[in-house]
Design an enzyme around this catalytic site. Structure first.
Site, short mmCIF file in Angstrom:
data_model
loop_
_atom_site.label_atom_id
_atom_site.label_comp_id
_atom_site.label_asym_id
_atom_site.label_seq_id
_atom_site.Cartn_x
_atom_site.Cartn_y
_atom_site.Cartn_z
NE ARG A 71 1.87 -11.45 5.04
CZ ARG A 71 1.40 -12.41 5.20
NH1 ARG A 71 1.77 -13.53 4.34
NH2 ARG A 71 -0.02 -12.96 5.56
CB SER B 284 -0.84 -9.01 10.01
OG SER B 284 -1.70 -10.11 10.11
CD GLU C 35 1.94 -8.31 6.81
OE1 GLU C 35 1.21 -7.79 6.48
OE2 GLU C 35 1.93 -9.22 7.47
#
Ligand code: EPU
Length: 335
Positions: free
Chosen positions: A160, A235, A331
């Site tokens: 990520r 998420s 995130e």
């Protein structure tokens, strides 16, 4: 709200459905429009709006990327390379590839957001990441309007992570990406337990890319809320990676803790498990909360302010830190 305010609402441009407003909104349908936007360096940019949390009104012009286009760059009997405009919807691109029997994106079906945002956080799901198929990222340097091309390596992809979240943050407007896909002998990846189970239940022994895509869609729909129904950004936190020694200590105290080894000898712990273990799963706080089927997803039950969601995120971070001495990183990007 006055009519002019309504026009400047960002509500429909972020999947969290936060009703923050912008000073001005510009819908960008062609890259060359960028040249005509005054004070481009003072603008903010939104693609699919699926990985942001608007914590306040934005006292800037917000440019919404709506550029479109998919074209073939190169092709032989085995592979095809596509150039895709950054404003294209990611899942529409996945469906286009399945229709045309181009393999490589099927595990990343139904990820919300735009094509341009995908390399920024190296989107991934069910064993695949965009870095596995990406050949280049083309961008315009916002300050100079100069065109730049990043090779896969130059993107500095990680979990990520990419250069666009680090040293290149805020400096570039991604215009298009290149992806290299298989035309035959697709590399089917069903190693993720949920996919295997789905295929077994359907008696599918020799899965096609369409079977894998359908499996991923079904799995996602079973636990991830549809942003069109319940605002969210997928998420909210990354799965933390900790040292083996730290994990060993935790394992003694919390024998049920879940983990996955990482290639560099560390341990990835599912944030969803940590959050659930502390009682947050399905817990509603005002207009926000942690989703009942996936603790890692924070949701907007309607009318939530970005600040409210942020406060919940901070409270979750604190409780995870207090109990497990693990810092959860977000995130989602705060704007
Ligand atoms: N878990 C719980 N409780 C929960 C949720 C998860 O205990 O409420 C535990 C379970 O042990 C489960 C494990 O966490 O086996 C993993 O859960 P899941 O398969 O749902 O995946 P995840 O680690 O929570 C990651 C990505 C998702 C991606 C899935 C599938 C991150 C931050 N998230 O979630 O990506 O779809 O794997 O590959 O890496 C996103 O980035 O927005 C996203 C949705």
């Amino acid at each position: 709200m006055s009519p002019s305010n309504t026009n400047k609402s960002l509500k429909k441009y972020n999947t969290f459905g936060i009703a923050a407003s912008a000073k001005e909104i510009i819908l960008l349908s062609e890259i060359k429009q960028l040249e005509h936007i005054p004070n481009l360096t003072g603008c903010s940019f939104i693609g699919g709006g699926s990985n942001i949390l608007l914590t306040d009104d934005i006292d800037r012009t917000v440019v919404i990327n709506q550029t479109r286009g998919i074209c073939t760059v190169a092709e032989d009997e085995d592979y095809i390379e596509l150039a895709v405009a950054s404003g294209e919807n990611w899942h529409d691109l996945v469906l286009y590839c399945i229709e045309n029997n181009f393999g490589g994106l099927e595990n990343m079906s139904l990820i919300p957001g735009s094509v341009g945002a995908a390399p920024m956080q190296n989107i991934g799901a069910y064993g695949k990441e965009i870095k596995d198929v990406l050949t280049y990222v083309s961008a315009v340097e916002i300050e100079t309007l100069k065109k730049v091309r990043f090779t896969n390596e130059a993107c500095e992809f990680g979990y990520r992570e990419s250069i666009f979240k680090k040293t290149a943050k805020g400096k570039y407007f991604i215009t298009d990406i290149g992806i290299r896909l298989t035309k035959r002998d697709h590399k089917i990846n069903t190693s993720y337990g949920d996919i295997e189970n789905y295929l077994k239940e359907g008696n599918i022994t020799n899965p096609t890319i369409r079977n894998v895509s359908n499996a991923v869609i079904a799995i996602r729909q079973s636990k991830l809320p549809d942003p069109a129904v319940l605002g969210n950004s997928g998420s909210f936190f990354k799965n933390p990676i900790i040292e083996q020694a730290h994990f060993n200590t935790l394992k003694i105290k919390f024998p049920d803790i879940k983990s996955y080894p990482t290639p560099d000898g560390k341990v990835k712990v599912p944030a969803g498990w940590l959050i659930e273990s502390l009682g947050w799963k399905g817990k509603r706080v005002g207009n926000t909360g942690s989703h009942a089927k996936q603790a890692l997803v924070l949701v907007n039950y309607g009318g939530a302010k970005g600040k409210e969601v942020h406060a919940l995120a901070l409270a979750i971070q604190k409780s995870v830190l207090d109990t497990y001495q693990i810092q959860l990183d977000m995130e989602v990007n705060l704007m």
